[in-house]
Scaffold this motif. Sequence first.
Motif, PDB file in Angstrom:
ATOM      1  N   SER B 143     -14.763  -8.224  -4.749  1.00  0.00           N
ATOM      2  CA  SER B 143     -14.428  -7.694  -6.061  1.00  0.00           C
ATOM      3  C   SER B 143     -13.080  -7.001  -5.948  1.00  0.00           C
ATOM      4  O   SER B 143     -12.935  -6.041  -5.192  1.00  0.00           O
ATOM      5  CB  SER B 143     -15.492  -6.682  -6.494  1.00  0.00           C
ATOM      6  N   VAL B 144     -12.116  -7.505  -6.705  1.00  0.00           N
ATOM      7  CA  VAL B 144     -10.740  -7.053  -6.547  1.00  0.00           C
ATOM      8  C   VAL B 144     -10.283  -6.240  -7.745  1.00  0.00           C
ATOM      9  O   VAL B 144     -10.452  -6.654  -8.891  1.00  0.00           O
ATOM     10  CB  VAL B 144      -9.820  -8.293  -6.366  1.00  0.00           C
ATOM     11  N   GLY B 145      -9.689  -5.088  -7.475  1.00  0.00           N
ATOM     12  CA  GLY B 145      -9.109  -4.266  -8.535  1.00  0.00           C
ATOM     13  C   GLY B 145      -7.707  -3.872  -8.127  1.00  0.00           C
ATOM     14  O   GLY B 145      -7.177  -4.347  -7.113  1.00  0.00           O
ATOM     15  N   HIS B 146      -7.096  -2.993  -8.875  1.00  0.00           N
ATOM     16  CA  HIS B 146      -5.726  -2.578  -8.581  1.00  0.00           C
ATOM     17  C   HIS B 146      -5.534  -1.173  -9.118  1.00  0.00           C
ATOM     18  O   HIS B 146      -5.609  -0.948 -10.330  1.00  0.00           O
ATOM     19  CB  HIS B 146      -4.751  -3.557  -9.238  1.00  0.00           C
ATOM     20  N   VAL B 147      -5.287  -0.241  -8.204  1.00  0.00           N
ATOM     21  CA  VAL B 147      -5.200   1.174  -8.552  1.00  0.00           C
ATOM     22  C   VAL B 147      -4.100   1.452  -9.573  1.00  0.00           C
ATOM     23  O   VAL B 147      -4.290   2.190 -10.545  1.00  0.00           O
ATOM     24  CB  VAL B 147      -4.934   1.982  -7.260  1.00  0.00           C
ATOM     25  N   LEU B 262      -3.599  -3.079  -4.661  1.00  0.00           N
ATOM     26  CA  LEU B 262      -4.809  -3.897  -4.665  1.00  0.00           C
ATOM     27  C   LEU B 262      -5.900  -3.210  -3.846  1.00  0.00           C
ATOM     28  O   LEU B 262      -5.645  -2.707  -2.762  1.00  0.00           O
ATOM     29  CB  LEU B 262      -4.487  -5.277  -4.074  1.00  0.00           C
ATOM     30  N   VAL B 263      -7.117  -3.188  -4.400  1.00  0.00           N
ATOM     31  CA  VAL B 263      -8.275  -2.677  -3.663  1.00  0.00           C
ATOM     32  C   VAL B 263      -9.382  -3.714  -3.792  1.00  0.00           C
ATOM     33  O   VAL B 263      -9.423  -4.458  -4.774  1.00  0.00           O
ATOM     34  CB  VAL B 263      -8.796  -1.320  -4.196  1.00  0.00           C
ATOM     35  N   PHE B 264     -10.276  -3.783  -2.806  1.00  0.00           N
ATOM     36  CA  PHE B 264     -11.389  -4.702  -2.955  1.00  0.00           C
ATOM     37  C   PHE B 264     -12.610  -4.216  -2.205  1.00  0.00           C
ATOM     38  O   PHE B 264     -12.525  -3.389  -1.299  1.00  0.00           O
ATOM     39  CB  PHE B 264     -11.011  -6.120  -2.534  1.00  0.00           C
ATOM     40  N   GLU B 265     -13.734  -4.773  -2.627  1.00  0.00           N
ATOM     41  CA  GLU B 265     -15.033  -4.376  -2.088  1.00  0.00           C
ATOM     42  C   GLU B 265     -15.837  -5.668  -1.926  1.00  0.00           C
ATOM     43  O   GLU B 265     -15.740  -6.546  -2.764  1.00  0.00           O
ATOM     44  CB  GLU B 265     -15.709  -3.469  -3.118  1.00  0.00           C
TER      45      GLU B 265
END
Lengths: 232, 423
Positions: B143-147, B262-265
């Motif tokens: 699951s990719v997001g972006h701060v 980019l951040v991901f989990e």
Amino acid sequence: MNNGSQPMTIALPKGRMNVEVQGMLRDAGLPAADLYGGRLLVETDGVRYLLARPSDVVTYVREGVADLGITGKDILMENPGGYYELVDLQVGRCSLAVAGPMPADSWPAFLVDRGDRLRVATKHPRASRDFFAGMGVSPAVIGLGGALELAPQVGLTDVIVDLVQTGRTLQANGLEYLEEIAPSTARLIAHPVSLRFRTDQVDSLLAELRRVLKKNGVPGSAPLGGGTDAHR
Amino acid sequence: MNETAWRRRVERRLADRWQTWGYREVSPPVWAPWDDVALGAADLPLEAWKFLDPQGRLLTLRPDNTLALARLAATDLVAEPRPLRLYYRNDVFRRLGGTGGVEAVPQAGLELIGGGDARADAEVLALATESLVDLGLGEFRLSVGHVDLLRRVLEGAGMPPSARVAVMAALQDRDHVALEKAVAAAQGVTAEQRAELFRCLTMPVRAGEREVVARWLEKWPGGRQSWADLEAVLSLAGLYGLEGYILIEPGLVLDLDYYSGLVFEISVPGLARPLGGGGRYDGLLGRFGAAEPATGFAFELMELIAAMRAGDISPGVRRPTCLVAACNGRQQEAWMEARRLREVGVEAEVDASDRSREELIEYGRRRGMDTLRLFTDDGPEEIALSTGSHPEGGPGDGGATVDAGAGGAAMIPTARGKRGKAE
């Protein structure tokens, strides 16, 4: 992203909220849960229902055994973290409040006078402590499992913090409703991973629930996030 | 198979894989100066286990590997050519649930220090994906997001700072009911735009359908650059064949505050907690020395092992095990037999007790061993202890693994001489 092979599992709360909650789910197009005669688990039309105590609903969802769960906001306040809180179903309405054997208008002065010596009996220690801390008071909070109305009558505590619905039980025990901590309604929660692997299923259910909420004309339920085909 | 065996097996597979990508192992010290931890991340100092060194300096048991490697990059490795590709496998130490004692949390992870663009981010995503596929996990999602995207979208949505704080708090608490209320404070936007913002922040979108997210974000021009950056990574990920594993979640908020992009989990069905995660942290290295962009991720090994066990996966084949015993001065025969067995890949344990035949059988079974070989005056005897082989490394803790490819569960060569009656 649908774990279509396994049925979606929903944990339902036993007790006072159960009938209203099941009504909402049926209105939203889910199959009826034939949980009677002591049965706690039933699978019908691709949906699996569990019946659990409201506080245990959170545990089943956190552990991932249930994809979704419904329980009161008061329970969520006592058990934060490990799930997504998705929508306020606006049923099972009641009030988490302070109650005690004194006239309501004497409560503020009583609180100031007792201060940190205040003794509170409750099934919601976390919410109680947070509430009183917000007023700069750090009372003795005594956790009990139930029948809280007894505690002030025998001098165990000064007041109680409990869920109040009609107020009849308080009245029957000579207690007055003193101050609301927070209103509480039924909430739909989801296991974090279920939101990722069953996105379409959860999204459809949310859309239906919001439609039902809107139809019921509940204030503040304008659908903000209901899925439509335009987004697919 | 016991916990340690599982852990070492998984670490070995990950290390082999990461080395083939050019990463090398580092072993940061088990302690971290409290100053480093305080520099690094807002919440960590509260959770870190603190102690004093002989000179009275405040230290912690290493709570975070990214901080430790950032320190290494700025000191021991400061003169090494960039980008640095480093990996680690060790424990970090955190406080158990609020007021509990310290817990050692096994991790394996990597950092790509000095890589500043989409290629570095895509490499990290590809490594995470390939590692899991390599271990045999079929079903998982990144699951990719972006701060920065999140921050700019909220700014552009005409939300007063208090509302933005409320939105971030709601996202962190995973409370969509509170989020709905907070989003309602967006000003100068239509109800439809508010609805789209809410949806954008709450519903995961498949990477292959990212035009949906692009349409939502069209309304918030502040996020344009960040979205372009994220899209560049997603395109590369598509070229590497990762698209099917990726979900876009602009509302994703991770616990550590050193992430800058980019951040991901990583999630797996049936597992309550993420397998791991990571992201870009361009502002961190500058706190320890020269500023450098950096990105990376870590696997939580306990969760990874749980996922593998749940999926009945084992990356290797268990070696056969044999208990060898002798009586009445035939010790040398037992020793020679054990040596011979070891040379052909059997794990042979020589009995050093005075157990009787029945006691040996019971001991061998409880240990989960495959065979017992006895050297007695009546000649050698072979007794099967378990019913059938256990290629996964079944009950008991015997049997290290060899990599798959060394053949199936090997047959135990027969002993010289008479074959005894099998039990």
